[in-house]
Design an enzyme around this catalytic site. Structure first.
Site, PDB file in Angstrom:
ATOM      1  N   ARG A   1       0.820  -1.219   0.000  1.00 33.89           N
ATOM      2  CA  ARG A   1       0.000   0.000   0.000  1.00 33.89           C
ATOM      3  C   ARG A   1       0.856   1.273   0.000  1.00 33.89           C
ATOM      4  O   ARG A   1       0.454   2.293  -0.546  1.00 33.89           O
ATOM      5  CB  ARG A   1      -0.908   0.021   1.238  1.00 33.89           C
ATOM      6  CG  ARG A   1      -1.965  -1.087   1.262  1.00 33.89           C
ATOM      7  CD  ARG A   1      -3.246  -0.616   0.624  1.00 33.89           C
ATOM      8  NE  ARG A   1      -4.299  -1.597   0.670  1.00 33.89           N
ATOM      9  CZ  ARG A   1      -5.260  -1.628   1.599  1.00 33.89           C
ATOM     10  NH1 ARG A   1      -5.263  -0.739   2.568  1.00 33.89           N
ATOM     11  NH2 ARG A   1      -6.207  -2.526   1.549  1.00 33.89           N
TER      12      ARG A   1
ATOM     13  N   ASP B   1     -15.864  11.286   4.212  1.00 35.56           N
ATOM     14  CA  ASP B   1     -14.833  10.257   4.230  1.00 35.56           C
ATOM     15  C   ASP B   1     -13.537  10.900   4.710  1.00 35.56           C
ATOM     16  O   ASP B   1     -13.320  12.099   4.499  1.00 35.56           O
ATOM     17  CB  ASP B   1     -14.624   9.662   2.831  1.00 35.56           C
ATOM     18  CG  ASP B   1     -13.903   8.315   2.897  1.00 35.56           C
ATOM     19  OD1 ASP B   1     -14.583   7.277   2.854  1.00 35.56           O
ATOM     20  OD2 ASP B   1     -12.658   8.305   3.014  1.00 35.56           O
TER      21      ASP B   1
END
Lengths: 133, 281
Positions: B32, B141
């Site tokens: 990631r 978010d």
């Protein structure tokens, strides 16, 4: 009393696509039969009407759209849920397929999640490991 | 990556996003964060983590948090919560608010927008019942990057097929090359905001319905308790909280209880007003 096994007819001139679709659909608990063109698919339906038809558009010997039109003209042929599964991905093709009697539409490439969602949308039960609740 | 660096990163993510990174997820870190290293010209992951220790570059910090959070989503994900919203939660809210004719809904982890737009489509389908109502659909978010994507409402062919009925694809989307954009009218129904669930909710106002699905699973128990307590404050009396299939309030707060008839749906433990009212709206 045991429940009747659901059946799915996969109509596609690509043996690879039929194989991939078969693997997923069989996992859902369906018995799968295959046809490589529209004519063969009509013959199979005349013998035993499936619950679900996964249908390619471009095929020799009657394409998917012509097959669907022919199928929907008979009383028994109105019963199966028909999901187009095709590389035709423009609005015009999708709208035409729905007008022609398709219940859902999948644009290739597709995966198990997409197929799962589409079968649920047309109200077909599937055997799945997904825990919704 | 050394054990020390991993522990530092774990504490860092916990503090900034609430994300509880378990040891089993260690394998995710390199894959990631590799794109973040490339983007900010760090030769190694160790260099990146070293930079986090000594500088406070907001852009790098956001990129690290965003890279480690999960944005998996699709239209009408799990389907049943949306059926529940349409058939139970929405009719109850409309009956409850009939006098003031206002409805407020919050998607607390909106990701790239599929969940709030799914709700927007359901609201659009219910438009005759909402005539004359003011409906606020707030979508937040932690990641500003996904919020920007969500605002565009532009999705790949693959994304629009995951859960979206084809009839609604034709009805609510326009094809742009190989992509599909949700209609301007639906986009205008959703107010997207970057927001960290670890921060106070007071500025958001109070809500009839809060969707927070598949988010709490990434937090540890104290963080879950804290967030659920603040959801209880933000819900109007009789309001509904919708959690993911693997999430619950049980053992985490006594202010919210499961709806005995509908799994995934939660409400106040007692009908009294929440302990702390959010900003009046």
């Amino acid at each position: 009393m045991s429940q009747r096994e659901m059946t799915c007819l996969v109509v596609d001139d690509s043996a690879v696509i039929r194989k991939v679709a078969r693997r997923i659909i069989e996992d859902f608990g369906y018995a799968v039969v295959e046809a490589e063109d529209g004519d063969s698919a009509l013959a199979i339906c005349a013998e035993s009407m499936p619950d679900l038809i996964l249908l390619d558009w471009n095929m020799p010997n009657r394409d998917g759209y012509a097959f669907l039109q022919e199928l929907r003209q008979t009383e028994a042929g109105k019963r199966p849920k028909v999901v187009f599964c095709t590389t035709e991905n423009d609005v015009g093709a999708i709208a035409r397929a729905l007008r022609g009697g398709a219940d859902e539409y999948i644009m290739k490439p597709f995966d198990r999640d997409i197929l799962t969602a589409k079968l649920e949308q047309v109200g077909l039960s599937i055997r799945t490991n997904t825990d919704f609740y | 990556m050394t054990e020390f660096d991993f522990e530092y990163l774990r504490a860092y993510l916990k503090q900034r996003s609430g994300l509880a990174l378990s040891s089993e997820k260690r394998y995710l870190v390199e894959s990631r964060l590799a794109p973040v290293c490339r983007r900010f010209n760090f030769a190694t992951l160790r260099d990146l983590i070293g930079s986090l220790k000594i500088t406070h570059d907001g852009a790098i910090e956001r990129a690290v948090v965003e890279a480690m959070t999960t944005n998996e989503t699709f239209f009408f994900r799990d389907r049943l919560p949306f059926d529940l919203f349409r058939d139970v939660v929405l009719p109850e809210a409309l009956a409850r608010n009939a006098a003031r004719r206002r409805l407020r809904i919050w998607c607390a982890a909106a990701s790239t927008g599929q969940e709030p737009y799914s709700i927007a489509m359901l609201l659009q389908e219910a438009a005759p019942r909402l005539s004359g109502w003011q409906v606020d659909l707030v979508a937040t978010d932690i990641s500003s990057e996904v919020i920007e994507r969500a605002k565009l409402g532009l999705y790949s062919q693959f994304e629009v097929q995951r859960g979206l009925p084809v009839q609604w694809l034709l009805k609510y989307f326009t094809q742009i090359g190989e992509q599909w954009q949700i209609s301007a009218s639906l986009r205008s129904m959703v107010e997207f905001r970057q927001f960290n669930l670890l921060h106070g909710f007071e500025g958001l106002g109070s809500f009839d319905v809060i969707f927070c699905r598949n988010v709490l699973i990434y937090f540890d128990a104290p963080t879950k308790s804290e967030i659920l307590g603040r959801f209880a404050n933000s819900l109007i009396p009789g309001g509904a909280l919708m959690l993911g299939a693997a999430e619950t309030v049980i053992g985490l707060t006594d202010r919210l209880v499961p709806d005995t008839k509908h799994r995934g749906l939660y409400g106040h433990a007692s009908p009294q007003a929440p302990a702390l009212r959010a900003v009046a709206v």
